[in-house]
Design a protein around this motif. Structure first.
Motif, PDB file in Angstrom:
ATOM      1  N   ALA A 174       7.561   1.739  -0.344  1.00  0.00           N
ATOM      2  CA  ALA A 174       6.604   2.808  -0.023  1.00  0.00           C
ATOM      3  C   ALA A 174       6.896   3.446   1.336  1.00  0.00           C
ATOM      4  O   ALA A 174       6.590   4.611   1.568  1.00  0.00           O
ATOM      5  N   ALA A 191       5.654  13.843  10.317  1.00  0.00           N
ATOM      6  CA  ALA A 191       6.368  14.161   9.074  1.00  0.00           C
ATOM      7  C   ALA A 191       6.285  12.983   8.094  1.00  0.00           C
ATOM      8  O   ALA A 191       6.030  13.178   6.901  1.00  0.00           O
ATOM      9  N   ALA A 233       1.740  10.790   2.306  1.00  0.00           N
ATOM     10  CA  ALA A 233       0.583  11.288   1.546  1.00  0.00           C
ATOM     11  C   ALA A 233       1.050  11.930   0.239  1.00  0.00           C
ATOM     12  O   ALA A 233       0.403  11.778  -0.801  1.00  0.00           O
ATOM     13  N   ILE A 234       2.186  12.636   0.279  1.00  0.00           N
ATOM     14  CA  ILE A 234       2.706  13.260  -0.946  1.00  0.00           C
ATOM     15  C   ILE A 234       3.056  12.186  -1.980  1.00  0.00           C
ATOM     16  O   ILE A 234       2.786  12.344  -3.163  1.00  0.00           O
ATOM     17  N   SER A 235       3.654  11.076  -1.510  1.00  0.00           N
ATOM     18  CA  SER A 235       4.003  10.019  -2.468  1.00  0.00           C
ATOM     19  C   SER A 235       2.862   9.012  -2.616  1.00  0.00           C
ATOM     20  O   SER A 235       3.056   7.924  -3.159  1.00  0.00           O
ATOM     21  N   ARG A 236       1.674   9.386  -2.177  1.00  0.00           N
ATOM     22  CA  ARG A 236       0.430   8.616  -2.367  1.00  0.00           C
ATOM     23  C   ARG A 236       0.555   7.155  -1.953  1.00  0.00           C
ATOM     24  O   ARG A 236       0.274   6.262  -2.746  1.00  0.00           O
ATOM     25  N   ILE A 237       1.005   6.920  -0.719  1.00  0.00           N
ATOM     26  CA  ILE A 237       0.988   5.533  -0.251  1.00  0.00           C
ATOM     27  C   ILE A 237      -0.471   5.181   0.075  1.00  0.00           C
ATOM     28  O   ILE A 237      -1.275   6.079   0.356  1.00  0.00           O
ATOM     29  N   PRO A 238      -0.847   3.901   0.030  1.00  0.00           N
ATOM     30  CA  PRO A 238      -2.224   3.538   0.387  1.00  0.00           C
ATOM     31  C   PRO A 238      -2.543   3.996   1.830  1.00  0.00           C
ATOM     32  O   PRO A 238      -1.656   3.956   2.692  1.00  0.00           O
ATOM     33  N   LEU A 297      16.019   7.459  -4.041  1.00  0.00           N
ATOM     34  CA  LEU A 297      15.959   6.093  -3.498  1.00  0.00           C
ATOM     35  C   LEU A 297      15.903   5.051  -4.611  1.00  0.00           C
ATOM     36  O   LEU A 297      16.610   4.047  -4.575  1.00  0.00           O
ATOM     37  N   LEU A 321      -1.907  17.273   5.035  1.00  0.00           N
ATOM     38  CA  LEU A 321      -0.881  16.379   5.614  1.00  0.00           C
ATOM     39  C   LEU A 321       0.533  16.831   5.255  1.00  0.00           C
ATOM     40  O   LEU A 321       1.445  16.773   6.087  1.00  0.00           O
ATOM     41  N   ILE A 324       4.005  10.560   7.900  1.00  0.00           N
ATOM     42  CA  ILE A 324       2.642  10.377   7.363  1.00  0.00           C
ATOM     43  C   ILE A 324       2.378  11.420   6.274  1.00  0.00           C
ATOM     44  O   ILE A 324       1.844  11.121   5.206  1.00  0.00           O
ATOM     45  N   GLY A 325       2.786  12.660   6.518  1.00  0.00           N
ATOM     46  CA  GLY A 325       2.592  13.741   5.531  1.00  0.00           C
ATOM     47  C   GLY A 325       3.340  13.463   4.245  1.00  0.00           C
ATOM     48  O   GLY A 325       2.791  13.625   3.148  1.00  0.00           O
ATOM     49  N   PHE A 326       4.591  13.019   4.378  1.00  0.00           N
ATOM     50  CA  PHE A 326       5.352  12.740   3.166  1.00  0.00           C
ATOM     51  C   PHE A 326       4.897  11.445   2.498  1.00  0.00           C
ATOM     52  O   PHE A 326       5.050  11.291   1.286  1.00  0.00           O
ATOM     53  N   PHE A 341      10.998   6.235   1.810  1.00  0.00           N
ATOM     54  CA  PHE A 341      11.180   7.678   1.657  1.00  0.00           C
ATOM     55  C   PHE A 341      10.538   8.479   2.788  1.00  0.00           C
ATOM     56  O   PHE A 341      11.214   9.292   3.441  1.00  0.00           O
TER      57      PHE A 341
END
Lengths: 159, 278
Positions: free
Chosen positions: A84, A15, A21-26, B234, B146, A17-19, A87
């Motif tokens: 990062a 969950a 990806a949504i918030s575009r972490i490196p 946040l 993802l 890792i997926g979220f 969240f």
């Protein structure tokens, strides 16, 4: 219980890792994000087991504080801001079922006309809503405090 | 071998003279326009106010300037002055609407450290900045996959069975794809949240209609969780800790409005599918 514990940690990692990806972490931060979420969620899981039996609000606060601290100390290694990780790692601890029941209670209050039914649904709405808001506030505040305390480390992560 | 951030940028931009005497002669106007552009890009990608302040002040010090900032969620008001000289410039720049991107946030923060640690001149810093903002891309299909897996995992965490997880995976994939398409077309974010929550909840209600799974309530409840605006929540608390109360309140209201839109979509979807929560 061990199987349940491992399943919980694995699902929390997926969950997160997926979220993330949504918030575009490196992409280099994906693995760390999964690890932080798995540790945080597992700690909450353990704290709520019979024996320790901590209340969900207290258990979530402790886990959020650990997630925040891990995010601050891992961020310089992954060269990514600590925020990062927060969240995606906190999201698996969102009290979804309480929120869902609170929301349902609010809708049913509007649809029900009898006093007895209204009182029942209003109780559902208020009790679940109160728990939801308290958990979310505790979670966010406890996770942000380590970044505030260790600000020098947190803000030099990308150096 | 690890390549430092500075070397990475220098490989793209080309090395420059190390003495950087040009920084001493720069006007406040030039510096202000660059820092304003940098500030709105950083704020637009979801940075906190304290990060913005620190990054801007770090770079301004290299250019020999002092900066005073007013940060609002939609605008950045900045005054750049040269200490001891009658050289002051003020600008107000609008934040560019952009999706949350911690990748861009990271690279812009790296850029500020690179400028500060290596005393990079303004002209080169501008080139590096343009390079950073033009190369922030993502693979939408990977994100979609993802995100769908994440929401299905959520369903599992909350006690959903395999059928519920499969339904949530499909509901998220369709809803998230719709979100990507609508945002690309420039549709208002609030409308997008409402529509996507409606679509995902209607699909999430499939567990109620077909008697295969045993946890239909969890399926419908988690089908819209990918829309929860967690970053604004946040950031709102983070801004509050550093006394940026106006920004904190506005970000909080913004997040509440989006949560309201997603709740309305969920409510309408459940009403349409005749699903009761109790």
């Amino acid at each position: 219980m061990l199987l349940e514990f491992c399943k919980d940690a694995l699902l929390a990692a997926v969950a997160a890792i997926g979220f993330g990806a949504i918030s575009r972490i490196p992409q280099r931060a994906y693995l760390w994000c999964g690890i932080i979420a798995a540790i945080g969620h597992s700690i909450r899981f353990l704290l709520m087991q019979p024996g320790i039996n901590l209340h969900i609000i207290a258990a979530t606060s402790v886990a959020a504080m650990i997630i925040g601290s891990l995010a601050v100390f891992i961020s310089p290694y992954a060269k990514t801001p600590a925020e990062a990780y927060l969240f995606p790692s906190l999201l698996p601890m969102i009290p979804g079922i309480y929120a869902y029941k609170s929301f349902g209670g609010a809708i049913m209050c509007m649809l029900e006309s009898s006093q007895e039914s209204f009182e029942y649904y209003f109780y559902q709405f208020a009790q679940n809503g109160f728990i939801t808001v308290t958990i979310i506030l505790a979670m966010v505040i406890c996770a942000t405090i380590p970044i505030f305390i260790f600000k020098n480390r947190a803000f030099t992560a990308t150096r | 071998m690890t390549v430092s951030t500075t070397n990475k940028y220098e490989a793209i931009i080309g090395s420059d003279d190390p003495l950087r005497p040009e920084n001493v002669e720069m006007s406040s106007k030039e510096v202000c326009l660059f820092l304003s552009e940098y500030a709105v890009s950083l704020l637009g990608c979801g940075a906190t106010c304290i990060r913005l302040e620190k990054n801007i002040n770090r770079m301004a010090a290299v250019f020999g300037k002092k900066v005073d900032l007013t940060i609002m969620p939609r605008h950045v008001h900045m005054t750049v002055r040269h200490p001891g000289k009658d050289d002051i410039f003020t600008s107000i720049a609008s934040v560019k609407p952009a999706p949350i991107s911690f990748s861009l946030n990271t690279r812009l923060s790296e850029l500020s450290w690179s400028v500060a640690d290596n005393h990079i001149p303004l002209g080169k810093a501008k080139k590096m900045f343009l390079n950073v903002i033009s190369s922030d891309t993502e693979n939408p299909w990977l994100t979609l996959l993802l995100a769908s897996c994440a929401n299905a995992a959520f369903c599992g965490i909350f006690g959903g069975d395999a059928i519920a997880m499969a339904i949530v995976f499909i509901a998220t994939a369709l809803g998230f794809n719709l979100k990507q398409v609508l945002l690309k077309k420039g549709v208002d974010t609030r409308i997008v949240f409402f529509i996507c929550a409606f679509v995902s909840s209607v699909i999430g209600a499939a567990d109620y209609l077909f008697p295969y799974g045993g946890t239909p309530a969890i399926a419908i409840g988690t089908s819209v969780l990918y829309l929860v605006p967690g970053i604004p929540f946040l950031n709102s608390f983070n801004d509050m800790l550093y006394h940026h109360y106006i920004c904190a309140v506005i970000r909080f209201i913004d997040a509440m409005v989006l949560t309201g839109c997603l709740s309305l979509g969920l409510c309408l979807g459940m009403k349409l599918m005749c699903v009761s929560m109790f």
